[in-house]
Scaffold this motif. Structure first.
Motif, PDB file in Angstrom:
ATOM      1  N   CYS A 187      84.435  23.252  76.778  1.00  0.00           N
ATOM      2  CA  CYS A 187      85.123  24.504  77.100  1.00  0.00           C
ATOM      3  C   CYS A 187      85.472  25.306  75.853  1.00  0.00           C
ATOM      4  O   CYS A 187      86.640  25.606  75.614  1.00  0.00           O
ATOM      5  CB  CYS A 187      86.390  24.219  77.903  1.00  0.00           C
ATOM      6  N   SER A 188      84.487  25.660  75.074  1.00  0.00           N
ATOM      7  CA  SER A 188      84.753  26.577  73.970  1.00  0.00           C
ATOM      8  C   SER A 188      84.673  28.008  74.486  1.00  0.00           C
ATOM      9  O   SER A 188      83.780  28.336  75.271  1.00  0.00           O
ATOM     10  CB  SER A 188      83.741  26.361  72.848  1.00  0.00           C
ATOM     11  N   PRO A 189      85.595  28.863  74.066  1.00  0.00           N
ATOM     12  CA  PRO A 189      85.572  30.248  74.545  1.00  0.00           C
ATOM     13  C   PRO A 189      84.335  30.985  74.061  1.00  0.00           C
ATOM     14  O   PRO A 189      83.796  30.700  72.991  1.00  0.00           O
ATOM     15  CB  PRO A 189      86.848  30.858  73.930  1.00  0.00           C
ATOM     16  N   ALA A 190      83.861  31.931  74.865  1.00  0.00           N
ATOM     17  CA  ALA A 190      82.754  32.775  74.430  1.00  0.00           C
ATOM     18  C   ALA A 190      83.194  33.634  73.250  1.00  0.00           C
ATOM     19  O   ALA A 190      84.349  34.051  73.171  1.00  0.00           O
ATOM     20  CB  ALA A 190      82.298  33.666  75.587  1.00  0.00           C
ATOM     21  N   PHE A 191      82.255  33.872  72.333  1.00  0.00           N
ATOM     22  CA  PHE A 191      82.573  34.647  71.132  1.00  0.00           C
ATOM     23  C   PHE A 191      81.455  35.642  70.889  1.00  0.00           C
ATOM     24  O   PHE A 191      80.305  35.258  70.692  1.00  0.00           O
ATOM     25  CB  PHE A 191      82.746  33.707  69.942  1.00  0.00           C
ATOM     26  N   SER A 192      81.802  36.916  70.897  1.00  0.00           N
ATOM     27  CA  SER A 192      80.790  37.965  70.788  1.00  0.00           C
ATOM     28  C   SER A 192      80.198  38.053  69.391  1.00  0.00           C
ATOM     29  O   SER A 192      79.152  38.681  69.206  1.00  0.00           O
ATOM     30  CB  SER A 192      81.398  39.318  71.164  1.00  0.00           C
ATOM     31  N   GLY A 193      80.821  37.435  68.408  1.00  0.00           N
ATOM     32  CA  GLY A 193      80.281  37.469  67.052  1.00  0.00           C
ATOM     33  C   GLY A 193      79.372  36.303  66.734  1.00  0.00           C
ATOM     34  O   GLY A 193      78.865  36.201  65.612  1.00  0.00           O
ATOM     35  N   ALA A 194      79.160  35.403  67.696  1.00  0.00           N
ATOM     36  CA  ALA A 194      78.328  34.227  67.453  1.00  0.00           C
ATOM     37  C   ALA A 194      76.878  34.626  67.240  1.00  0.00           C
ATOM     38  O   ALA A 194      76.402  35.625  67.791  1.00  0.00           O
ATOM     39  CB  ALA A 194      78.437  33.260  68.638  1.00  0.00           C
ATOM     40  N   PRO A 195      76.141  33.841  66.456  1.00  0.00           N
ATOM     41  CA  PRO A 195      74.731  34.174  66.196  1.00  0.00           C
ATOM     42  C   PRO A 195      73.864  33.868  67.398  1.00  0.00           C
ATOM     43  O   PRO A 195      74.221  33.091  68.279  1.00  0.00           O
ATOM     44  CB  PRO A 195      74.377  33.261  65.013  1.00  0.00           C
ATOM     45  N   THR A 196      72.688  34.494  67.432  1.00  0.00           N
ATOM     46  CA  THR A 196      71.706  34.169  68.452  1.00  0.00           C
ATOM     47  C   THR A 196      71.038  32.854  68.086  1.00  0.00           C
ATOM     48  O   THR A 196      71.241  32.309  67.001  1.00  0.00           O
ATOM     49  CB  THR A 196      70.649  35.274  68.544  1.00  0.00           C
ATOM     50  N   GLU A 197      70.222  32.338  68.995  1.00  0.00           N
ATOM     51  CA  GLU A 197      69.558  31.060  68.726  1.00  0.00           C
ATOM     52  C   GLU A 197      68.647  31.156  67.509  1.00  0.00           C
ATOM     53  O   GLU A 197      68.569  30.232  66.698  1.00  0.00           O
ATOM     54  CB  GLU A 197      68.756  30.626  69.960  1.00  0.00           C
ATOM     55  N   ASP A 198      67.938  32.257  67.370  1.00  0.00           N
ATOM     56  CA  ASP A 198      67.047  32.412  66.217  1.00  0.00           C
ATOM     57  C   ASP A 198      67.828  32.446  64.920  1.00  0.00           C
ATOM     58  O   ASP A 198      67.443  31.849  63.922  1.00  0.00           O
ATOM     59  CB  ASP A 198      66.231  33.703  66.361  1.00  0.00           C
ATOM     60  N   GLU A 199      68.986  33.141  64.930  1.00  0.00           N
ATOM     61  CA  GLU A 199      69.815  33.224  63.723  1.00  0.00           C
ATOM     62  C   GLU A 199      70.419  31.870  63.392  1.00  0.00           C
ATOM     63  O   GLU A 199      70.511  31.484  62.241  1.00  0.00           O
ATOM     64  CB  GLU A 199      70.929  34.260  63.920  1.00  0.00           C
ATOM     65  N   SER A 200      70.833  31.114  64.411  1.00  0.00           N
ATOM     66  CA  SER A 200      71.402  29.785  64.174  1.00  0.00           C
ATOM     67  C   SER A 200      70.354  28.856  63.549  1.00  0.00           C
ATOM     68  O   SER A 200      70.660  28.077  62.659  1.00  0.00           O
ATOM     69  CB  SER A 200      71.908  29.190  65.497  1.00  0.00           C
ATOM     70  N   TYR A 201      69.098  28.961  64.043  1.00  0.00           N
ATOM     71  CA  TYR A 201      68.046  28.100  63.506  1.00  0.00           C
ATOM     72  C   TYR A 201      67.734  28.464  62.054  1.00  0.00           C
ATOM     73  O   TYR A 201      67.555  27.602  61.197  1.00  0.00           O
ATOM     74  CB  TYR A 201      66.783  28.228  64.368  1.00  0.00           C
ATOM     75  N   THR A 202      67.696  29.757  61.761  1.00  0.00           N
ATOM     76  CA  THR A 202      67.375  30.198  60.408  1.00  0.00           C
ATOM     77  C   THR A 202      68.407  29.704  59.403  1.00  0.00           C
ATOM     78  O   THR A 202      68.073  29.323  58.282  1.00  0.00           O
ATOM     79  CB  THR A 202      67.304  31.734  60.356  1.00  0.00           C
ATOM     80  N   TYR A 203      69.666  29.690  59.810  1.00  0.00           N
ATOM     81  CA  TYR A 203      70.748  29.324  58.898  1.00  0.00           C
ATOM     82  C   TYR A 203      71.256  27.904  59.171  1.00  0.00           C
ATOM     83  O   TYR A 203      72.413  27.615  58.977  1.00  0.00           O
ATOM     84  CB  TYR A 203      71.901  30.321  59.030  1.00  0.00           C
ATOM     85  N   GLY A 204      70.376  27.030  59.662  1.00  0.00           N
ATOM     86  CA  GLY A 204      70.817  25.713  60.091  1.00  0.00           C
ATOM     87  C   GLY A 204      71.515  24.896  59.015  1.00  0.00           C
ATOM     88  O   GLY A 204      72.630  24.426  59.212  1.00  0.00           O
ATOM     89  N   ILE A 205      70.875  24.717  57.857  1.00  0.00           N
ATOM     90  CA  ILE A 205      71.451  23.886  56.802  1.00  0.00           C
ATOM     91  C   ILE A 205      72.730  24.511  56.258  1.00  0.00           C
ATOM     92  O   ILE A 205      73.755  23.840  56.100  1.00  0.00           O
ATOM     93  CB  ILE A 205      70.422  23.696  55.667  1.00  0.00           C
ATOM     94  N   LYS A 206      72.682  25.797  55.993  1.00  0.00           N
ATOM     95  CA  LYS A 206      73.862  26.480  55.488  1.00  0.00           C
ATOM     96  C   LYS A 206      74.996  26.433  56.517  1.00  0.00           C
ATOM     97  O   LYS A 206      76.171  26.298  56.167  1.00  0.00           O
ATOM     98  CB  LYS A 206      73.538  27.936  55.145  1.00  0.00           C
ATOM     99  N   ALA A 207      74.623  26.504  57.805  1.00  0.00           N
ATOM    100  CA  ALA A 207      75.638  26.480  58.862  1.00  0.00           C
ATOM    101  C   ALA A 207      76.416  25.175  58.850  1.00  0.00           C
ATOM    102  O   ALA A 207      77.641  25.163  59.018  1.00  0.00           O
ATOM    103  CB  ALA A 207      74.982  26.694  60.224  1.00  0.00           C
ATOM    104  N   TRP A 208      75.723  24.053  58.634  1.00  0.00           N
ATOM    105  CA  TRP A 208      76.416  22.771  58.610  1.00  0.00           C
ATOM    106  C   TRP A 208      77.348  22.664  57.413  1.00  0.00           C
ATOM    107  O   TRP A 208      78.442  22.106  57.518  1.00  0.00           O
ATOM    108  CB  TRP A 208      75.401  21.627  58.609  1.00  0.00           C
TER     109      TRP A 208
END
Length: 386
Positions: free
Chosen positions: A178-199
Protein backbone atom coordinates in the motif's frame (compact mmCIF):
# COMPACT_ATOMS: atom_id res chain seq x y z
CA UNK A 1 2.42 18.48 26.88
CA UNK A 2 4.14 20.44 29.57
CA UNK A 3 6.22 18.13 31.71
CA UNK A 4 6.33 14.52 32.88
CA UNK A 5 8.26 13.28 35.89
CA UNK A 6 8.44 9.61 36.78
CA UNK A 7 8.85 8.83 40.49
CA UNK A 8 12.23 7.27 41.08
CA UNK A 9 12.65 3.91 42.78
CA UNK A 10 14.38 3.93 46.10
CA UNK A 11 12.80 7.01 47.59
CA UNK A 12 9.82 7.12 49.92
CA UNK A 13 6.60 7.03 47.92
CA UNK A 14 3.07 7.78 49.08
CA UNK A 15 -0.39 8.02 47.58
CA UNK A 16 0.44 11.39 46.03
CA UNK A 17 3.14 9.65 43.95
CA UNK A 18 0.59 7.15 42.68
CA UNK A 19 -1.86 9.90 41.76
CA UNK A 20 0.96 11.86 40.15
CA UNK A 21 1.99 8.86 38.07
CA UNK A 22 -1.62 8.24 37.00
CA UNK A 23 -1.93 11.88 35.98
CA UNK A 24 1.39 11.82 34.12
CA UNK A 25 0.47 8.63 32.31
CA UNK A 26 -2.83 10.14 31.14
CA UNK A 27 -0.95 13.19 29.84
CA UNK A 28 1.61 10.88 28.25
CA UNK A 29 -1.06 8.93 26.35
CA UNK A 30 -2.74 12.15 25.20
CA UNK A 31 0.62 13.44 23.97
CA UNK A 32 1.41 10.18 22.15
CA UNK A 33 -1.92 10.25 20.30
CA UNK A 34 -1.50 13.96 19.56
CA UNK A 35 1.95 13.48 18.05
CA UNK A 36 0.68 10.47 16.12
CA UNK A 37 -2.10 12.63 14.67
CA UNK A 38 0.49 15.23 13.63
CA UNK A 39 2.43 12.54 11.77
CA UNK A 40 -0.73 11.36 10.00
CA UNK A 41 -1.75 14.91 9.13
CA UNK A 42 1.76 15.83 7.99
CA UNK A 43 2.19 12.68 5.90
CA UNK A 44 -1.19 13.22 4.25
CA UNK A 45 -0.65 16.89 3.48
CA UNK A 46 2.88 16.33 2.18
CA UNK A 47 1.85 13.54 -0.18
CA UNK A 48 -1.23 15.38 -1.45
CA UNK A 49 0.75 18.56 -2.09
CA UNK A 50 3.67 16.70 -3.68
CA UNK A 51 1.27 14.95 -6.04
CA UNK A 52 -0.39 18.27 -6.84
CA UNK A 53 2.99 19.92 -7.42
CA UNK A 54 4.40 17.29 -9.77
CA UNK A 55 1.07 16.79 -11.53
CA UNK A 56 0.86 20.52 -12.28
CA UNK A 57 4.55 20.81 -13.13
CA UNK A 58 4.32 18.42 -16.11
CA UNK A 59 7.93 17.35 -15.77
CA UNK A 60 7.33 13.91 -17.22
CA UNK A 61 6.14 15.56 -20.43
CA UNK A 62 9.46 17.41 -20.83
CA UNK A 63 12.97 16.12 -21.43
CA UNK A 64 14.25 13.39 -19.13
CA UNK A 65 16.87 15.56 -17.44
CA UNK A 66 14.19 18.05 -16.41
CA UNK A 67 12.34 15.22 -14.66
CA UNK A 68 15.05 14.95 -12.01
CA UNK A 69 15.70 18.61 -11.26
CA UNK A 70 14.42 20.72 -8.40
CA UNK A 71 15.56 18.38 -5.63
CA UNK A 72 17.47 21.07 -3.72
CA UNK A 73 14.28 23.12 -3.70
CA UNK A 74 12.31 20.21 -2.26
CA UNK A 75 15.04 19.57 0.32
CA UNK A 76 14.92 23.23 1.34
CA UNK A 77 11.14 23.13 1.69
CA UNK A 78 11.43 20.18 4.07
CA UNK A 79 13.37 22.31 6.56
CA UNK A 80 12.91 26.02 5.84
CA UNK A 81 9.62 26.69 7.68
CA UNK A 82 11.10 26.15 11.15
CA UNK A 83 10.65 29.86 12.16
CA UNK A 84 6.91 29.20 12.66
CA UNK A 85 7.90 27.04 15.67
CA UNK A 86 9.85 29.79 17.44
CA UNK A 87 6.78 31.50 19.00
CA UNK A 88 5.60 28.09 20.26
CA UNK A 89 9.01 27.47 21.80
CA UNK A 90 8.69 30.58 23.99
CA UNK A 91 5.01 29.89 24.67
CA UNK A 92 5.59 26.55 26.38
CA UNK A 93 7.14 26.64 29.87
CA UNK A 94 10.51 25.15 30.69
CA UNK A 95 11.34 23.29 33.91
CA UNK A 96 13.26 24.94 36.71
CA UNK A 97 16.95 25.11 35.72
CA UNK A 98 19.49 23.08 37.65
CA UNK A 99 22.71 25.17 37.85
CA UNK A 100 24.75 22.17 38.97
CA UNK A 101 24.32 20.35 35.66
CA UNK A 102 25.53 22.83 33.09
CA UNK A 103 29.13 22.78 31.85
CA UNK A 104 31.11 23.82 28.82
CA UNK A 105 31.32 20.16 27.83
CA UNK A 106 27.53 19.83 27.92
CA UNK A 107 27.08 22.94 25.78
CA UNK A 108 29.66 21.67 23.30
CA UNK A 109 27.83 18.36 23.06
CA UNK A 110 24.53 20.13 22.35
CA UNK A 111 26.11 22.17 19.56
CA UNK A 112 27.77 19.07 18.11
CA UNK A 113 24.46 17.21 18.29
CA UNK A 114 22.55 19.91 16.40
CA UNK A 115 25.22 20.36 13.73
CA UNK A 116 25.58 16.59 13.18
CA UNK A 117 21.84 16.03 12.95
CA UNK A 118 21.47 19.10 10.71
CA UNK A 119 24.00 17.65 8.27
CA UNK A 120 22.28 14.24 8.30
CA UNK A 121 18.83 15.79 7.84
CA UNK A 122 20.03 17.89 4.90
CA UNK A 123 21.54 14.76 3.33
CA UNK A 124 18.38 12.68 3.56
CA UNK A 125 16.18 15.63 2.56
CA UNK A 126 18.15 16.05 -0.66
CA UNK A 127 18.51 12.34 -1.40
CA UNK A 128 14.89 11.49 -0.57
CA UNK A 129 13.75 14.23 -2.95
CA UNK A 130 15.94 12.65 -5.61
CA UNK A 131 15.03 9.06 -4.75
CA UNK A 132 11.30 9.75 -5.04
CA UNK A 133 11.88 10.80 -8.63
CA UNK A 134 14.17 7.88 -9.51
CA UNK A 135 12.56 4.90 -7.79
CA UNK A 136 9.17 6.24 -6.69
CA UNK A 137 7.78 6.08 -3.17
CA UNK A 138 6.87 2.49 -2.43
CA UNK A 139 10.30 0.89 -1.99
CA UNK A 140 11.76 3.67 0.15
CA UNK A 141 9.85 3.29 3.39
CA UNK A 142 10.09 -0.51 3.98
CA UNK A 143 13.87 -0.40 3.62
CA UNK A 144 13.89 2.52 6.02
CA UNK A 145 12.08 0.61 8.81
CA UNK A 146 14.49 -2.31 8.58
CA UNK A 147 17.44 0.04 9.04
CA UNK A 148 15.67 1.89 11.87
CA UNK A 149 15.19 -1.43 13.68
CA UNK A 150 18.90 -2.24 13.35
CA UNK A 151 20.03 1.18 14.54
CA UNK A 152 17.57 1.07 17.45
CA UNK A 153 19.02 -2.26 18.54
CA UNK A 154 22.68 -1.24 18.33
CA UNK A 155 22.61 2.49 19.16
CA UNK A 156 19.62 2.83 21.50
CA UNK A 157 19.85 -0.67 22.99
CA UNK A 158 16.16 -1.24 22.35
CA UNK A 159 14.98 -4.58 23.68
CA UNK A 160 12.75 -6.29 21.15
CA UNK A 161 9.89 -8.49 22.28
CA UNK A 162 7.25 -10.42 20.38
CA UNK A 163 4.83 -7.48 20.24
CA UNK A 164 7.39 -5.11 18.72
CA UNK A 165 8.52 -7.75 16.22
CA UNK A 166 4.93 -8.56 15.21
CA UNK A 167 4.24 -4.84 14.84
CA UNK A 168 7.28 -4.43 12.56
CA UNK A 169 6.23 -7.38 10.40
CA UNK A 170 2.66 -6.12 10.04
CA UNK A 171 4.00 -2.65 9.20
CA UNK A 172 6.34 -3.97 6.51
CA UNK A 173 3.56 -6.05 4.97
CA UNK A 174 1.11 -3.15 5.04
CA UNK A 175 3.53 -0.74 3.42
CA UNK A 176 4.66 -3.23 0.80
CA UNK A 177 1.11 -3.59 -0.49
CA UNK A 178 0.00 0.00 0.00
CA UNK A 179 2.38 2.70 -1.13
CA UNK A 180 0.59 5.89 -2.16
CA UNK A 181 0.55 6.85 -5.82
CA UNK A 182 3.11 9.52 -6.68
CA UNK A 183 2.84 11.66 -9.79
CA UNK A 184 6.57 12.38 -9.80
CA UNK A 185 7.57 8.71 -10.02
CA UNK A 186 9.53 7.61 -13.10
CA UNK A 187 8.08 5.52 -15.89
CA UNK A 188 9.21 1.93 -16.34
CA UNK A 189 11.69 2.90 -19.05
CA UNK A 190 13.17 5.64 -16.85
CA UNK A 191 13.43 3.28 -13.86
CA UNK A 192 15.27 0.71 -15.99
CA UNK A 193 17.68 3.29 -17.40
CA UNK A 194 18.62 4.53 -13.93
CA UNK A 195 18.55 1.12 -12.24
CA UNK A 196 22.02 1.06 -10.65
CA UNK A 197 21.96 4.71 -9.67
CA UNK A 198 18.44 4.24 -8.29
CA UNK A 199 19.60 1.57 -5.85
CA UNK A 200 22.43 3.77 -4.63
CA UNK A 201 20.05 6.68 -4.18
CA UNK A 202 17.67 4.36 -2.35
CA UNK A 203 20.18 3.13 0.22
CA UNK A 204 21.76 6.42 1.25
CA UNK A 205 18.64 8.44 2.23
CA UNK A 206 17.04 5.53 4.10
CA UNK A 207 20.33 4.99 5.93
CA UNK A 208 20.57 8.69 6.82
CA UNK A 209 16.94 8.96 7.96
CA UNK A 210 17.09 5.85 10.13
CA UNK A 211 20.38 6.98 11.64
CA UNK A 212 18.90 10.41 12.40
CA UNK A 213 16.03 8.84 14.37
CA UNK A 214 18.37 6.83 16.57
CA UNK A 215 20.78 9.72 17.09
CA UNK A 216 17.88 12.06 17.89
CA UNK A 217 16.63 9.65 20.55
CA UNK A 218 20.16 9.36 21.93
CA UNK A 219 20.49 13.15 21.89
CA UNK A 220 17.26 13.61 23.83
CA UNK A 221 18.26 11.07 26.46
CA UNK A 222 21.99 11.64 26.86
CA UNK A 223 22.57 15.26 25.88
CA UNK A 224 19.58 17.59 25.85
CA UNK A 225 17.90 16.21 28.98
CA UNK A 226 21.08 16.83 30.99
CA UNK A 227 21.42 20.52 30.20
CA UNK A 228 20.78 23.26 32.72
CA UNK A 229 17.60 24.54 31.04
CA UNK A 230 15.92 21.12 31.28
CA UNK A 231 16.82 20.42 34.89
CA UNK A 232 19.61 17.94 34.28
CA UNK A 233 17.22 15.05 34.86
CA UNK A 234 16.89 12.52 32.06
CA UNK A 235 13.56 11.33 33.45
CA UNK A 236 11.98 14.73 32.81
CA UNK A 237 10.28 15.31 29.47
CA UNK A 238 9.11 18.67 28.15
CA UNK A 239 7.64 19.74 24.84
CA UNK A 240 10.19 22.54 24.50
CA UNK A 241 12.83 19.85 23.91
CA UNK A 242 11.01 18.79 20.74
CA UNK A 243 10.70 22.36 19.50
CA UNK A 244 14.32 23.22 20.32
CA UNK A 245 15.57 20.12 18.54
CA UNK A 246 13.47 20.79 15.45
CA UNK A 247 14.31 24.50 15.26
CA UNK A 248 18.07 24.11 15.70
CA UNK A 249 18.48 21.05 13.47
CA UNK A 250 16.29 22.57 10.74
CA UNK A 251 18.30 25.80 10.92
CA UNK A 252 21.52 23.93 10.16
CA UNK A 253 19.84 21.82 7.46
CA UNK A 254 18.33 24.94 5.88
CA UNK A 255 21.72 26.62 5.61
CA UNK A 256 23.16 23.54 3.89
CA UNK A 257 20.21 23.24 1.51
CA UNK A 258 20.42 26.94 0.67
CA UNK A 259 24.12 26.53 -0.10
CA UNK A 260 23.30 23.55 -2.32
CA UNK A 261 20.52 25.47 -4.07
CA UNK A 262 22.82 28.34 -5.04
CA UNK A 263 25.96 26.29 -5.63
CA UNK A 264 24.11 23.99 -8.05
CA UNK A 265 22.52 26.90 -9.88
CA UNK A 266 19.10 25.39 -9.26
CA UNK A 267 17.77 28.73 -8.00
CA UNK A 268 17.82 29.93 -11.63
CA UNK A 269 15.20 27.32 -12.51
CA UNK A 270 12.60 28.58 -10.02
CA UNK A 271 11.22 31.15 -12.44
CA UNK A 272 10.81 28.51 -15.15
CA UNK A 273 9.13 26.17 -12.69
CA UNK A 274 6.56 28.80 -11.74
CA UNK A 275 5.85 29.62 -15.40
CA UNK A 276 5.46 25.94 -16.29
CA UNK A 277 2.96 25.35 -13.49
CA UNK A 278 -0.41 24.66 -15.13
CA UNK A 279 -2.52 26.52 -12.57
CA UNK A 280 -0.31 29.58 -12.53
CA UNK A 281 2.27 31.25 -10.34
CA UNK A 282 -0.07 31.88 -7.39
CA UNK A 283 -0.85 28.16 -7.00
CA UNK A 284 2.85 27.38 -7.44
CA UNK A 285 3.77 29.62 -4.51
CA UNK A 286 0.89 28.30 -2.39
CA UNK A 287 1.92 24.70 -3.04
CA UNK A 288 5.50 25.44 -1.94
CA UNK A 289 4.34 27.25 1.20
CA UNK A 290 1.91 24.45 2.00
CA UNK A 291 4.64 21.84 1.57
CA UNK A 292 7.03 23.73 3.85
CA UNK A 293 4.41 24.04 6.61
CA UNK A 294 3.27 20.42 6.22
CA UNK A 295 6.83 19.16 6.61
CA UNK A 296 7.11 21.00 9.93
CA UNK A 297 3.85 19.45 11.18
CA UNK A 298 5.18 16.02 10.27
CA UNK A 299 8.61 16.65 11.84
CA UNK A 300 7.19 17.87 15.17
CA UNK A 301 4.99 14.78 15.39
CA UNK A 302 7.92 12.52 14.53
CA UNK A 303 10.30 14.07 17.07
CA UNK A 304 7.56 14.04 19.70
CA UNK A 305 7.19 10.27 19.41
CA UNK A 306 10.98 9.84 19.40
CA UNK A 307 11.11 11.75 22.69
CA UNK A 308 8.14 10.03 24.34
CA UNK A 309 8.68 6.47 23.09
CA UNK A 310 11.47 5.70 20.61
CA UNK A 311 12.70 6.32 17.09
CA UNK A 312 11.44 2.89 16.05
CA UNK A 313 7.91 3.61 17.25
CA UNK A 314 7.94 6.97 15.43
CA UNK A 315 8.93 5.21 12.22
CA UNK A 316 6.24 2.55 12.68
CA UNK A 317 3.56 5.22 13.07
CA UNK A 318 4.96 7.09 10.06
CA UNK A 319 4.77 3.95 7.92
CA UNK A 320 1.34 2.92 9.17
CA UNK A 321 -0.01 6.20 7.84
CA UNK A 322 0.62 5.00 4.26
CA UNK A 323 -2.75 3.22 3.72
CA UNK A 324 -4.64 6.29 4.89
CA UNK A 325 -2.48 8.54 2.70
CA UNK A 326 -3.03 6.19 -0.27
CA UNK A 327 -6.78 6.43 0.24
CA UNK A 328 -6.66 10.22 0.33
CA UNK A 329 -4.60 10.30 -2.87
CA UNK A 330 -7.16 8.05 -4.60
CA UNK A 331 -9.96 10.38 -3.50
CA UNK A 332 -8.12 13.58 -4.42
CA UNK A 333 -6.60 12.60 -7.78
CA UNK A 334 -7.70 10.67 -10.83
CA UNK A 335 -4.48 8.79 -11.55
CA UNK A 336 -4.63 5.92 -14.00
CA UNK A 337 -4.74 2.45 -12.41
CA UNK A 338 -4.82 3.97 -8.93
CA UNK A 339 -7.64 2.59 -6.82
CA UNK A 340 -8.15 1.47 -3.24
CA UNK A 341 -8.52 -2.22 -4.03
CA UNK A 342 -8.43 -5.32 -1.88
CA UNK A 343 -4.64 -5.19 -1.44
CA UNK A 344 -4.76 -1.70 0.02
CA UNK A 345 -7.75 -2.56 2.16
CA UNK A 346 -5.80 -5.49 3.55
CA UNK A 347 -2.83 -3.19 4.09
CA UNK A 348 -5.04 -0.82 6.06
CA UNK A 349 -6.06 -3.71 8.32
CA UNK A 350 -2.39 -4.67 8.67
CA UNK A 351 -1.46 -1.12 9.66
CA UNK A 352 -4.17 -1.11 12.33
CA UNK A 353 -2.91 -4.43 13.68
CA UNK A 354 0.68 -3.15 13.67
CA UNK A 355 -0.28 -0.12 15.73
CA UNK A 356 -2.46 -2.24 18.01
CA UNK A 357 0.47 -4.56 18.79
CA UNK A 358 2.82 -1.70 19.60
CA UNK A 359 0.23 0.16 21.65
CA UNK A 360 -0.52 -3.02 23.58
CA UNK A 361 3.18 -3.30 24.41
CA UNK A 362 3.20 0.33 25.59
CA UNK A 363 0.07 -0.30 27.65
CA UNK A 364 1.73 -3.27 29.35
CA UNK A 365 4.81 -1.14 30.07
CA UNK A 366 2.79 1.64 31.69
CA UNK A 367 0.74 -0.88 33.63
CA UNK A 368 3.96 -2.44 34.93
CA UNK A 369 5.19 0.99 36.11
CA UNK A 370 2.00 1.48 38.08
CA UNK A 371 2.20 -2.01 39.57
CA UNK A 372 5.80 -1.44 40.68
CA UNK A 373 4.88 1.86 42.31
CA UNK A 374 1.95 0.23 44.11
CA UNK A 375 4.24 -2.54 45.31
CA UNK A 376 6.74 -0.03 46.70
CA UNK A 377 3.91 1.79 48.42
CA UNK A 378 2.68 -1.44 50.03
CA UNK A 379 6.21 -2.32 51.13
CA UNK A 380 6.65 1.12 52.70
CA UNK A 381 3.33 0.79 54.55
CA UNK A 382 4.34 -2.64 55.85
CA UNK A 383 7.65 -1.27 57.14
CA UNK A 384 5.87 1.61 58.91
CA UNK A 385 3.40 -0.75 60.59
CA UNK A 386 6.23 -3.00 61.75
Amino acid sequence: MEEFQIPEPGRHNNMSDIRSLEHNQRKWWISVFSFGFLILAGDSLVMLLLNFYYDQDERSQNDQDQQYRGTWTQALLQNAAFPILIPLFFLFPSPKPNPDTVSDQTNNRVILLYVSLGVIVSVYSKLYALARLYVGWGILVPAQLILTSLFSAFINRLKFNRWIIISILFTLAADFFCSPAFSGAPTEDESYTYGIKAWLILILPTLAFSLSLSLTQLGFEKVLAKTKRYGGNNKKVVFRMVLEMQICVSFVATLICLAGLFASGEFKELKGDSERFKKGRAYYVLSLVGLALSWQVWAVGLLGLVLLVSGLFADVVHMCASPVVALLVVLAFDFEDDEFGWQRRGALVGAVLALACYFYYLHKTKKKEMAELNKRENDNNSEEEA
